[in-house]
Design a protein around this motif. Sequence first.
Motif, short mmCIF file in Angstrom:
data_model
loop_
_atom_site.label_atom_id
_atom_site.label_comp_id
_atom_site.label_asym_id
_atom_site.label_seq_id
_atom_site.Cartn_x
_atom_site.Cartn_y
_atom_site.Cartn_z
N PRO A 171 1.03 -1.21 0.12
CA PRO A 171 0.05 -0.03 0.11
C PRO A 171 0.95 1.24 0.17
CG PRO A 171 -0.73 -1.70 1.75
CD PRO A 171 0.71 -2.04 1.08
N LYS A 217 -1.62 -8.72 -5.35
CA LYS A 217 -2.41 -7.70 -4.28
C LYS A 217 -3.70 -8.27 -4.46
CE LYS A 217 -4.21 -2.94 -4.67
NZ LYS A 217 -4.20 -1.76 -5.83
N TRP A 233 0.53 -6.76 0.99
CA TRP A 233 -0.98 -6.28 1.04
C TRP A 233 -1.60 -6.87 2.14
CZ3 TRP A 233 -2.85 -2.01 -1.31
CH2 TRP A 233 -2.35 -1.49 -2.14
#
Length: 308
Positions: A123, A181, A262
């Motif tokens: 992120p 992700k 993630w």
Amino acid sequence: MKSLIRLNAVLFILISVTAFTAHVKAAKITKSAENIRAGKKIKFDAEPGIAGGSVTWTVDKTKYASINSKGKLTAKRAGKVKVTASDSLGSDAVTVNITPKKIIAIDAGHQKKGDGSTEPIGPGASTKKPKVAGGTSGVYTKVPEYKVTLAVAKKLKKQLVSRGYKVVMIRTKDDVNISNKERAQKANKTSDICIRLHADGSSDSSVSGASALYPSSSNRYVGKLSKSSKALSESVLSAMCSKSGARNRGLSQRDDLTGTNWSAIPVTLIEMGFMTNKSEDIRLQDENYQKKLAMGMAEGVDKYFGFK
Ligand SMILES: [Zn+2]
């Protein structure tokens, strides 16, 4: 006045009939539960229809729960089960909802075709990596990594479900395109922990054994998950190695893994063995060996949560 007497008479008859019906009615369950977590035991009680009579306990799906002659129910796996108490006059039943111990996400690493387009490794990261790498393949068997990871993932699911967990499979087919992700996000949304399955590769064909990768405490994205992820990695890896006989290469801290960075839940990436080592490559294709890996990992999950 007359009508009142009549009403009283009707009420009296009604009450008597009710009482009589209740008296001749079959066994009645007096203590039960609506929800029980898998792995738990609970005692059910019932009153026999005839004082001093005996009650027989049964469940309709023995895969989900068992019950002994005294009414003690053992919840085994998530699902609904009907518990019945019967005697010579009939029976009484309740439906019990068995809730899972925990929810486990299993991410079978890679897919049929890698995706070279990129995504941030965590992120807010400016560093990007390919969405899904191609993975390694068996130096001897020529089987690609994505097939081994899915084969073991399916067996692991089976083991976990039989131990009372709910399992979320990130993929169930080879021909998908889910980035690392996206895999993490799917696990975050649905599960308590995530197990990422991979197989290793090396330019040195003599290298063999299994390892587990987890984020370090200084990982800028998931540092706070380091401790729990390490405990999970340790538990799953050691149980897997002792069950399968795989050489335990230990734990490694890795902060460059998109699927880990993630994550919002404890996560481990299990490298199950080296596909570049001939004998380990062959072993990794063996159904029985895959089952042992899965059984060991499931045992490790139980240990991690303190269920064993
Ligand atoms: Zn891999």
